[in-house]
Design a protein around this motif. Structure first.
Motif, short mmCIF file in Angstrom:
data_model
loop_
_atom_site.label_atom_id
_atom_site.label_comp_id
_atom_site.label_asym_id
_atom_site.label_seq_id
_atom_site.Cartn_x
_atom_site.Cartn_y
_atom_site.Cartn_z
N LEU A 45 12.12 60.36 32.89
CA LEU A 45 11.92 61.79 32.61
C LEU A 45 13.25 62.44 32.27
N ALA A 46 14.31 62.10 33.00
CA ALA A 46 15.63 62.68 32.74
C ALA A 46 16.13 62.32 31.34
N LEU A 47 15.74 61.16 30.85
CA LEU A 47 16.13 60.75 29.50
C LEU A 47 15.61 61.72 28.44
N THR A 48 14.49 62.36 28.71
CA THR A 48 13.87 63.25 27.73
C THR A 48 14.52 64.64 27.70
N LYS A 49 15.49 64.89 28.56
CA LYS A 49 16.14 66.21 28.66
C LYS A 49 15.09 67.31 28.84
N PRO A 50 14.37 67.30 29.96
CA PRO A 50 13.26 68.23 30.13
C PRO A 50 13.61 69.70 30.03
N ARG A 51 14.81 70.10 30.45
CA ARG A 51 15.17 71.52 30.35
C ARG A 51 15.34 71.95 28.90
N VAL A 52 15.95 71.08 28.09
CA VAL A 52 16.07 71.36 26.67
C VAL A 52 14.69 71.34 26.02
N MET A 53 13.85 70.39 26.45
CA MET A 53 12.52 70.25 25.88
C MET A 53 11.68 71.51 26.09
N LEU A 59 12.42 74.70 25.92
CA LEU A 59 12.62 75.68 24.87
C LEU A 59 12.05 75.17 23.54
N VAL A 60 12.22 73.89 23.26
CA VAL A 60 11.69 73.29 22.04
C VAL A 60 10.17 73.40 22.01
N VAL A 61 9.54 73.06 23.11
CA VAL A 61 8.07 73.11 23.18
C VAL A 61 7.59 74.55 23.07
N THR A 120 -0.93 68.92 19.51
CA THR A 120 0.27 69.30 18.76
C THR A 120 1.44 69.57 19.70
N VAL A 121 1.20 70.38 20.72
CA VAL A 121 2.26 70.71 21.67
C VAL A 121 2.73 69.46 22.41
N LEU A 122 1.78 68.60 22.77
CA LEU A 122 2.14 67.34 23.44
C LEU A 122 3.03 66.49 22.55
N CYS A 123 2.68 66.38 21.28
CA CYS A 123 3.47 65.56 20.37
C CYS A 123 4.86 66.15 20.13
N ILE A 124 4.96 67.48 20.08
CA ILE A 124 6.27 68.11 19.96
C ILE A 124 7.13 67.77 21.19
N PRO A 153 8.99 75.42 15.37
CA PRO A 153 8.09 76.46 14.86
C PRO A 153 7.40 76.05 13.56
N LEU A 154 8.13 75.32 12.72
CA LEU A 154 7.54 74.81 11.48
C LEU A 154 6.41 73.82 11.78
N ILE A 155 6.63 72.97 12.78
CA ILE A 155 5.62 71.98 13.14
C ILE A 155 4.36 72.66 13.65
N GLY A 156 4.52 73.64 14.54
CA GLY A 156 3.37 74.36 15.08
C GLY A 156 2.60 75.08 14.00
N TRP A 157 3.31 75.76 13.12
CA TRP A 157 2.65 76.49 12.03
C TRP A 157 1.92 75.53 11.10
N ALA A 158 2.59 74.43 10.72
CA ALA A 158 1.98 73.45 9.82
C ALA A 158 0.75 72.80 10.44
N ALA A 159 0.78 72.59 11.75
CA ALA A 159 -0.37 72.00 12.44
C ALA A 159 -1.58 72.91 12.33
#
Length: 302
Positions: free
Chosen positions: A20-28, A30-32, A54-58, A159-165
């Motif tokens: 889990l730490a490898l995924t940088k959850p705190r950074v993730m 904001l991205v999600v 979509t959100v899961l894949c992001i 944001p582009l990914i979410g909109w395109a989805a």
């Protein structure tokens, strides 16, 4: 002293928390959130199951990029105080496991998004992962103080990914959201780099604060804030959002400008005493959460 980051393949002592730490959850987080806001702000609704996918894949894609970043930068992480406790430099995981985890997670996220939602969103997700790993991590970070400027594009894709989805296309508003995150990244990270400058110097990373010095970095923080504010106000100016977003963005940007100006005129050299730099860094995170949140509220109410 040999780094623990180079454990032989198969020497796995990692727990699920280390993966889990490898995924940088705190950074993730904001991205999600920005990806979710891009999805919700789109003019077309999406089935809840596809929206969740979509959100899961992001999230999985961002986690994959974080894991591959840590795989490649294990040597840097080992000499920086704020990253020395990560799974690889701390010796809790071998590099091959991190590589396989990152590649597998990234491939799964792109394939799932392409099959379940649409190919455009999957292509943008793939581009974001590759950009972060190959362009930012491998090519830019160790070579140029502009690493954050160009590399900031990697975190601007959600944001582009979410909109395109949701819509299957790219329009003006998500492009502006991309540009907003892109321009937000330098003042956000450079304010951080001012009070962790010794870490970057010890690791040999040519961050702006190391190469050009604190004074030039503070000036750049303020200068990049100006176009960021302009882009943040553009959706309202172009009639793409209503008064809820416009008034909120005006207030949020005014505070950001004030804090950036305080950083620009600061002459503090002791990292422990850099209060205005720490305040801008902390506020920049709140700023992006709040701005994207009011965007969604404005679009839904409007």
């Amino acid at each position: 002293m040999a780094s623990k980051a180079y454990l032989p393949a198969g020497t796995i002592t990692a727990e699920w928390r280390d993966f889990l730490a490898l995924t940088k959850p705190r950074v993730m987080t904001l991205v999600v959130f920005t990806g979710l806001c891009g999805l919700l702000a789109a003019p077309q609704s999406i089935h809840p199951v596809l929206g969740f996918t979509t959100v899961l894949c992001i999230a999985l894609g961002a986690g994959a990029a974080g894991a591959l970043n840590q795989w490649y930068e294990a040597d840097i992480d080992a000499v920086m105080r704020r990253t020395a406790g990560r799974p690889l430099p701390a010796g809790r995981m071998d590099r091959q496991s991190a590589l396989h985890f990152g590649v597998g997670l990234g491939a799964f996220s792109v394939i799932l998004l392409g099959l379940a939602v649409n190919l455009l969103s999957a292509a943008i997700l793939a581009a974001s992962i590759l950009f972060y790993v190959l362009i930012y991590t491998v090519w830019l970070k160790r070579r140029t103080p502009q690493n954050i400027v160009i590399g900031g594009a990697a975190g601007a894709f959600p944001p582009l990914i979410g909109w395109a989805a949701a819509t299957g296309r790219i329009e003006v508003l998500p492009v502006l959201l991309f540009a907003l995150v892109f321009l937000w990244t330098p003042p956000h990270f450079w304010s951080l780099s001012l009070f962790v400058r010794s870490d970057y110097a010890a690791a040999g990373v040519p961050m702006m604060s190391v190469v050009a010095g604190p004074k030039a970095t503070r000036t750049q923080v303020f200068l990049y804030t100006l176009p960021m504010v302009a882009v943040a106000m553009a959706p309202w100016a172009l009639g793409l959002t209503g008064a809820i977003y416009g008034v909120s963005a005006l207030g949020l940007n005014a505070i950001f400008l004030l804090f950036a100006a305080q950083v620009a005129v600061s002459r503090e050299i002791d990292p422990a005493a850099m209060k205005v730099e720490r305040r801008l860094f902390a506020y920049s995170i709140l700023y992006l959460f709040a701005l994207f949140g009011v965007l969604v509220a404005d679009r839904m109410i409007g």
